[in-house]
Design an enzyme around this catalytic site. Sequence first.
Site, PDB file in Angstrom:
ATOM      1  N   HIS A  79       0.834  -1.203   0.000  1.00 18.42           N
ATOM      2  CA  HIS A  79       0.000   0.000   0.000  1.00 18.42           C
ATOM      3  C   HIS A  79       0.877   1.265   0.000  1.00 18.42           C
ATOM      4  O   HIS A  79       0.654   2.187  -0.783  1.00 18.42           O
ATOM      5  CB  HIS A  79      -0.920  -0.038   1.231  1.00 18.42           C
ATOM      6  CG  HIS A  79      -1.809   1.152   1.382  1.00 18.42           C
ATOM      7  ND1 HIS A  79      -3.179   1.068   1.331  1.00 18.42           N
ATOM      8  CD2 HIS A  79      -1.529   2.468   1.590  1.00 18.42           C
ATOM      9  CE1 HIS A  79      -3.693   2.276   1.496  1.00 18.42           C
ATOM     10  NE2 HIS A  79      -2.707   3.146   1.661  1.00 18.42           N
ATOM     11  N   GLU A  80       1.877   1.281   0.882  1.00 16.42           N
ATOM     12  CA  GLU A  80       2.708   2.489   1.002  1.00 16.42           C
ATOM     13  C   GLU A  80       3.604   2.678  -0.222  1.00 16.42           C
ATOM     14  O   GLU A  80       3.806   3.799  -0.685  1.00 16.42           O
ATOM     15  CB  GLU A  80       3.540   2.456   2.292  1.00 16.42           C
ATOM     16  CG  GLU A  80       2.729   2.382   3.582  1.00 16.42           C
ATOM     17  CD  GLU A  80       1.581   3.379   3.672  1.00 16.42           C
ATOM     18  OE1 GLU A  80       1.678   4.471   3.096  1.00 16.42           O
ATOM     19  OE2 GLU A  80       0.559   3.049   4.307  1.00 16.42           O
TER      20      GLU A  80
ATOM     21  N   HIS B 106       1.921   4.342  -3.053  1.00 17.29           N
ATOM     22  CA  HIS B 106       1.861   5.808  -2.956  1.00 17.29           C
ATOM     23  C   HIS B 106       3.047   6.452  -3.670  1.00 17.29           C
ATOM     24  O   HIS B 106       2.916   7.523  -4.262  1.00 17.29           O
ATOM     25  CB  HIS B 106       1.887   6.257  -1.491  1.00 17.29           C
ATOM     26  CG  HIS B 106       0.554   6.264  -0.817  1.00 17.29           C
ATOM     27  ND1 HIS B 106      -0.456   7.120  -1.189  1.00 17.29           N
ATOM     28  CD2 HIS B 106       0.064   5.549   0.226  1.00 17.29           C
ATOM     29  CE1 HIS B 106      -1.511   6.920  -0.402  1.00 17.29           C
ATOM     30  NE2 HIS B 106      -1.225   5.975   0.458  1.00 17.29           N
TER      31      HIS B 106
END
Length: 169
Positions: A134-135, A138
């Site tokens: 998820h990170e 980004h």
Amino acid sequence: MKLELVKYPAPSLKEVCERIEELTPELREIIDNMVETMYEDDGVGLAAPQVGLQKRLIVIDPSGPKERTDLQVIINPEIISSEGSIDSEESCLSCPSFRCVIKRAEKVVVTGTDLDGNELRIEADDFKAIVLQHEIDHLDGTLIVDRVGRLKRAMYDKKIKKWQKNAGE
Ligand code: ZN
């Protein structure tokens, strides 16, 4: 100091972030503030573009949000291998009131550098693997809203427009 979060649909969240070549005192201060912001907002991970810095840097603590025992700062993180597939229920501090179930790899191996310049190699599975994916998403300008179907995305866009309109009145 708690930092202000950049929220969808800010265009900067869609940018591909730059690699970090040098860990300056300014950057270390931002990292401290990112950790504080993640903790105060009950997050389990935060990426630099979420606080307005277009650099490849993430902080995670998958033990949270109740416990806080597994803090990791990863500079220039990169997924070098992944395997398996799991359904992952996710939300994001930059996408308020949005939850979704998306597919993620079950296991990942991530490399990067820590705060002391040591090379990292992190083998993660399950929840930690999800947080890492998820990170790192980004840093490539990808949000969870980019990973859902067109209808769900359109409904969220409509909701956001309504909030913006209400806030502007
Ligand atoms: Zn997020």
